[in-house]
Scaffold this motif. Structure first.
Motif, PDB file in Angstrom:
ATOM      1  N   THR A   1       0.853  -1.184   0.000  1.00 50.11           N
ATOM      2  CA  THR A   1       0.000   0.000   0.000  1.00 50.11           C
ATOM      3  C   THR A   1       0.887   1.232   0.000  1.00 50.11           C
ATOM      4  N   ILE A   2       0.648   2.088  -0.970  1.00 52.89           N
ATOM      5  CA  ILE A   2       1.369   3.357  -1.060  1.00 52.89           C
ATOM      6  C   ILE A   2       0.330   4.455  -1.210  1.00 52.89           C
ATOM      7  N   ASN A   3       0.348   5.376  -0.264  1.00 53.01           N
ATOM      8  CA  ASN A   3      -0.586   6.505  -0.287  1.00 53.01           C
ATOM      9  C   ASN A   3      -2.035   6.021  -0.399  1.00 53.01           C
ATOM     10  N   ARG A   4      -2.367   5.023   0.397  1.00 56.34           N
ATOM     11  CA  ARG A   4      -3.707   4.459   0.491  1.00 56.34           C
ATOM     12  C   ARG A   4      -4.162   3.705  -0.755  1.00 56.34           C
ATOM     13  N   ARG A   5      -3.263   3.432  -1.692  1.00 60.50           N
ATOM     14  CA  ARG A   5      -3.596   2.622  -2.876  1.00 60.50           C
ATOM     15  C   ARG A   5      -2.852   1.314  -2.795  1.00 60.50           C
ATOM     16  N   GLU A   6      -3.546   0.244  -3.116  1.00 58.39           N
ATOM     17  CA  GLU A   6      -2.938  -1.080  -3.052  1.00 58.39           C
ATOM     18  C   GLU A   6      -2.397  -1.491  -4.420  1.00 58.39           C
ATOM     19  N   TYR A   7      -1.253  -2.161  -4.389  1.00 57.63           N
ATOM     20  CA  TYR A   7      -0.608  -2.664  -5.593  1.00 57.63           C
ATOM     21  C   TYR A   7      -0.250  -4.122  -5.372  1.00 57.63           C
ATOM     22  N   ALA A   8      -0.683  -4.988  -6.287  1.00 54.47           N
ATOM     23  CA  ALA A   8      -0.321  -6.399  -6.230  1.00 54.47           C
ATOM     24  C   ALA A   8       1.038  -6.551  -6.903  1.00 54.47           C
ATOM     25  N   ILE A   9       1.988  -7.101  -6.164  1.00 58.78           N
ATOM     26  CA  ILE A   9       3.356  -7.237  -6.648  1.00 58.78           C
ATOM     27  C   ILE A   9       3.738  -8.713  -6.665  1.00 58.78           C
ATOM     28  N   SER A  10       4.175  -9.202  -7.815  1.00 56.82           N
ATOM     29  CA  SER A  10       4.690 -10.564  -7.904  1.00 56.82           C
ATOM     30  C   SER A  10       6.159 -10.552  -7.505  1.00 56.82           C
ATOM     31  N   CYS A  11       6.568 -11.610  -6.815  1.00 59.99           N
ATOM     32  CA  CYS A  11       7.952 -11.704  -6.366  1.00 59.99           C
ATOM     33  C   CYS A  11       8.338 -13.174  -6.223  1.00 59.99           C
ATOM     34  N   GLU A  12       9.614 -13.408  -6.083  1.00 61.24           N
ATOM     35  CA  GLU A  12      10.086 -14.769  -5.899  1.00 61.24           C
ATOM     36  C   GLU A  12       9.640 -15.281  -4.533  1.00 61.24           C
ATOM     37  N   ASN A  13       9.376 -16.571  -4.467  1.00 58.32           N
ATOM     38  CA  ASN A  13       9.022 -17.188  -3.194  1.00 58.32           C
ATOM     39  C   ASN A  13      10.121 -16.919  -2.172  1.00 58.32           C
ATOM     40  N   GLY A  14       9.720 -16.578  -0.968  1.00 57.63           N
ATOM     41  CA  GLY A  14      10.664 -16.304   0.100  1.00 57.63           C
ATOM     42  C   GLY A  14      11.068 -14.854   0.223  1.00 57.63           C
ATOM     43  N   THR A  15      10.702 -14.011  -0.753  1.00 54.22           N
ATOM     44  CA  THR A  15      11.083 -12.602  -0.702  1.00 54.22           C
ATOM     45  C   THR A  15       9.929 -11.695  -0.285  1.00 54.22           C
ATOM     46  N   GLU A  16       8.813 -12.297   0.087  1.00 54.93           N
ATOM     47  CA  GLU A  16       7.619 -11.513   0.394  1.00 54.93           C
ATOM     48  C   GLU A  16       7.862 -10.486   1.502  1.00 54.93           C
ATOM     49  N   GLY A  17       8.512 -10.885   2.583  1.00 52.35           N
ATOM     50  CA  GLY A  17       8.772  -9.969   3.687  1.00 52.35           C
ATOM     51  C   GLY A  17       9.618  -8.788   3.266  1.00 52.35           C
ATOM     52  N   HIS A  18      10.610  -9.058   2.449  1.00 57.88           N
ATOM     53  CA  HIS A  18      11.493  -7.989   1.959  1.00 57.88           C
ATOM     54  C   HIS A  18      10.708  -6.995   1.095  1.00 57.88           C
ATOM     55  N   ILE A  19       9.864  -7.524   0.218  1.00 57.54           N
ATOM     56  CA  ILE A  19       9.053  -6.656  -0.642  1.00 57.54           C
ATOM     57  C   ILE A  19       8.092  -5.819   0.198  1.00 57.54           C
ATOM     58  N   LEU A  20       7.495  -6.426   1.218  1.00 60.85           N
ATOM     59  CA  LEU A  20       6.601  -5.672   2.105  1.00 60.85           C
ATOM     60  C   LEU A  20       7.347  -4.553   2.827  1.00 60.85           C
TER      61      LEU A  20
END
Length: 69
Positions: free
Chosen positions: A7-26
């Motif tokens: 969520t950036i500025n109250r807008r949600e964005y679905a982001i694909s990422c490699e398995n195991g990197t979810e926490g880093h992306i968040l």
């Protein structure tokens, strides 16, 4: 392939990422959101594209300064 919602500025964005990197992306998304909140607090609501460009410039400037050290 994993997917997270940031969520950036109250807008949600679905982001694909490699398995195991979810926490880093968040965490990265939270960093972007905090920069966006600081800008909108100082400037008021601005165009989303302009806001994201300004956030990118702020982070690029911070990175540039770190590389000088």
């Amino acid at each position: 392939m994993a997917q997270v919602i940031i969520t950036i500025n109250r807008r949600e964005y679905a982001i694909s990422c490699e398995n195991g990197t979810e926490g880093h992306i968040l965490r990265l998304g939270n960093l972007l959101d905090s920069k966006a909140k600081a800008l909108t607090s100082a400037l008021g609501q601005i165009n989303e594209n302009q806001l994201l460009a300004m956030v990118g410039l702020i982070i690029a400037d911070e990175l540039s300064e770190l590389k000088k050290s």
